[in-house]
Write an enzyme that holds these catalytic residues in place. Structure first.
Site, PDB file in Angstrom:
ATOM      1  N   GLY A   1       2.637  -5.449  -6.700  1.00 40.61           N
ATOM      2  CA  GLY A   1       1.582  -5.602  -5.745  1.00 40.61           C
ATOM      3  C   GLY A   1       0.257  -6.010  -6.460  1.00 40.61           C
TER       4      GLY A   1
ATOM      5  N   TRP B   1      -1.968  -8.140  -4.237  1.00 33.94           N
ATOM      6  CA  TRP B   1      -2.871  -7.472  -3.498  1.00 33.94           C
ATOM      7  C   TRP B   1      -4.037  -7.105  -4.032  1.00 33.94           C
ATOM      8  CZ3 TRP B   1      -0.600  -1.938  -1.509  1.00 33.94           C
ATOM      9  CH2 TRP B   1      -1.428  -1.543  -0.513  1.00 33.94           C
TER      10      TRP B   1
ATOM     11  N   HIS C   1       0.070  -9.499 -17.233  1.00 31.86           N
ATOM     12  CA  HIS C   1       1.455  -8.854 -16.713  1.00 31.86           C
ATOM     13  C   HIS C   1       2.002  -8.348 -18.182  1.00 31.86           C
ATOM     14  CE1 HIS C   1       2.439  -9.495 -12.807  1.00 31.86           C
ATOM     15  NE2 HIS C   1       2.761 -10.759 -12.918  1.00 31.86           N
TER      16      HIS C   1
ATOM     17  N   ARG D   1       4.697   0.309  -9.262  1.00 29.50           N
ATOM     18  CA  ARG D   1       5.713   0.467  -8.071  1.00 29.50           C
ATOM     19  C   ARG D   1       6.953   1.033  -8.324  1.00 29.50           C
ATOM     20  NH1 ARG D   1       7.179  -4.734  -4.216  1.00 29.50           N
ATOM     21  NH2 ARG D   1       7.467  -3.649  -2.423  1.00 29.50           N
TER      22      ARG D   1
ATOM     23  N   ARG E   1       5.935 -11.183   1.058  1.00 32.27           N
ATOM     24  CA  ARG E   1       7.101 -10.907   1.850  1.00 32.27           C
ATOM     25  C   ARG E   1       6.897  -9.795   2.638  1.00 32.27           C
ATOM     26  NH1 ARG E   1      12.353  -8.845   1.217  1.00 32.27           N
ATOM     27  NH2 ARG E   1      11.144  -7.211  -0.379  1.00 32.27           N
TER      28      ARG E   1
HETATM   29  P1  A3P Z   1       8.049  -7.169  -1.374  1.00 29.74           P
HETATM   30  O1  A3P Z   1       8.621  -8.718  -1.964  1.00 29.74           O
HETATM   31  O2  A3P Z   1       8.846  -6.081  -1.350  1.00 29.74           O
HETATM   32  O3  A3P Z   1       7.371  -7.726   0.091  1.00 29.74           O
HETATM   33  P2  A3P Z   1       3.373  -9.331  -6.721  1.00 29.74           P
HETATM   34  O4  A3P Z   1       1.922  -9.523  -6.152  1.00 29.74           O
HETATM   35  O5  A3P Z   1       2.930  -8.257  -8.107  1.00 29.74           O
HETATM   36  O6  A3P Z   1       4.050 -10.481  -7.337  1.00 29.74           O
HETATM   37  O7  A3P Z   1       4.006  -8.372  -5.805  1.00 29.74           O
HETATM   38  C1  A3P Z   1       4.601  -8.949  -4.720  1.00 29.74           C
HETATM   39  C2  A3P Z   1       5.011  -7.650  -3.707  1.00 29.74           C
HETATM   40  O8  A3P Z   1       3.635  -7.182  -3.132  1.00 29.74           O
HETATM   41  C3  A3P Z   1       5.859  -8.370  -2.638  1.00 29.74           C
HETATM   42  O9  A3P Z   1       6.572  -7.345  -2.205  1.00 29.74           O
HETATM   43  C4  A3P Z   1       4.794  -8.577  -1.445  1.00 29.74           C
HETATM   44  O10 A3P Z   1       5.196  -8.764  -0.203  1.00 29.74           O
HETATM   45  C5  A3P Z   1       3.875  -7.516  -1.576  1.00 29.74           C
HETATM   46  N1  A3P Z   1       2.436  -7.842  -1.132  1.00 29.74           N
HETATM   47  C6  A3P Z   1       1.885  -8.912  -1.433  1.00 29.74           C
HETATM   48  N2  A3P Z   1       0.699  -8.711  -0.562  1.00 29.74           N
HETATM   49  C7  A3P Z   1       0.523  -7.494  -0.259  1.00 29.74           C
HETATM   50  C8  A3P Z   1      -0.412  -6.858   0.509  1.00 29.74           C
HETATM   51  N3  A3P Z   1      -1.460  -7.375   1.144  1.00 29.74           N
HETATM   52  N4  A3P Z   1      -0.399  -5.470   0.864  1.00 29.74           N
HETATM   53  C9  A3P Z   1       0.941  -4.950   0.291  1.00 29.74           C
HETATM   54  N5  A3P Z   1       1.963  -5.436  -0.215  1.00 29.74           N
HETATM   55  C10 A3P Z   1       1.632  -6.666  -0.470  1.00 29.74           C
END
Ligand code: A3P
Length: 303
Positions: free
Chosen positions: A50, A53, A110, A132, A269
């Site tokens: 996340g 986000w 990270h 997560r 995603r």
């Molecule tokens: P999923 O692949 O399960 O959908 P990171 O940003 O750490 O690379 O994490 C990516 C994950 O966060 C993906 O999960 C993505 O879809 C989800 N994500 C990205 N933007 C988001 C948002 N605004 N709200 C909730 N989840 C989000």
């Protein structure tokens, strides 16, 4: 192994952490040279937890006084441009970028807690950590790596990927040490580390957006206007909105430590909790839960 299981392979084991040579080199330089400022804010996370986000949330919370939401920088700049990964800048020879960001700087990492420069861990700058459910992290990471490498035929199967993950074999793995490192420190110094969980934010985004604002030093006072602003920020940063901005649909990650193209669209995603149920057998889920329980034993942390 003949087939890659990581987008930044080959990975090397450094002090118990699997990482690419480039990121390792960047980390070592950063440990020597990075100077934190007391006002710095770091977003720390394991991959696919996340990060994108929370970058958007922290950035829009911090800039809410100066940026009107209809002309917001997040409409034209992706969250990784607004909040750069520090080790990536050091790994790719762009370390000057971090020096020119005006205070309060927001950066992300990270890296596990114990690999952060002393300048970060020993100063009073703040860290927001997001974690997560590892079962959803695996699924998210598997799709992400697939997209980068060009499809399932170019990499290992989900089952093989799962096996590697359970052995801690993935970028910045093992995940349990990553989470525990920040958890233990957040218990010791709650004023320094805010420890958040993706699934909780999904359930109550406004509550956590307020907690985040308070922690990073720009709290909302209890007014109707502020309630409206926090709800607008949550809406702006929602996956539904973010994945529709052209900059996230068609743009690329600004700086990557790999030679491959990483499209911003790969970061958005499903954005849900529990997608593992469509990818893992009951046995696989139970095995990973048991593994995490063993690793978390005595820490007070639960999945
Ligand atoms: P999923 O692949 O399960 O959908 P990171 O940003 O750490 O690379 O994490 C990516 C994950 O966060 C993906 O999960 C993505 O879809 C989800 N994500 C990205 N933007 C988001 C948002 N605004 N709200 C909730 N989840 C989000």
């Amino acid at each position: 192994y003949e087939r890659p299981f990581s987008f930044d392979h080959p990975l090397r084991l450094y002090k118990g952490v699997w990482m690419s040579e480039k990121i390792l080199r960047g980390t070592l330089v950063m440990q020597q040279c990075f100077k934190s400022r007391p006002t710095d804010i770091f977003l720390a996370s394991f991959l696919k937890s996340g990060t994108t986000w929370l970058k958007a949330m922290i950035f829009s919370t911090l800039t809410r006084i100066n940026c009107s939401l209809d002309k917001h920088p997040l409409l034209t700049h992706n969250p990784h441009q607004c909040v750069p990964f520090i080790e990536m800048q050091f790994a790719t020879g762009r370390r000057q970028i971090v020096d020119v960001i005006p205070s309060p700087r927001v950066m992300s990492t990270h890296l596990p807690y114990f690999l952060l420069p002393d300048s970060i861990t020993e100063s009073c700058c703040r860290i927001v950590y997001i974690w997560r459910d590892p079962k959803d992290v695996i699924v998210s990471m598997w799709y992400f790596v697939q997209k980068i490498l060009g499809g399932p035929d170019k990499m290992v199967t989900f089952d093989q990927f799962y096996e590697f993950f359970c052995q801690g074999l993935n970028s910045l793995g093992p995940i349990w040490n990553h989470i525990l490192g920040y958890w233990e420190e957040s218990k010791r110094r709650p004023e320094k580390i805010l420890f958040l969980k993706y699934e909780n934010i999904l359930q109550e985004p406004v509550k956590y957006a307020k907690q985040l604002a308070h922690f990073i030093g720009c709290p909302y006072s209890e007014t109707e206007e502020n309630q409206r602003v926090v709800e607008q920020i949550v809406e702006l940063c929602s996956i539904k909105k973010m994945k529709d901005f052209d900059v996230n649909k068609y743009g690329d990650l600004a700086t990557s430590s790999t030679d491959v193209r990483i499209s911003m669209a790969y970061f958005f995603r499903k954005g849900e909790a529990g997608d593992w149920k469509s990818h893992m057998t009951k046995e696989m889920a139970e095995r990973l839960d048991t593994l995490m329980k063993e690793k978390f034993k005595g820490s007070g942390l639960q999945i």
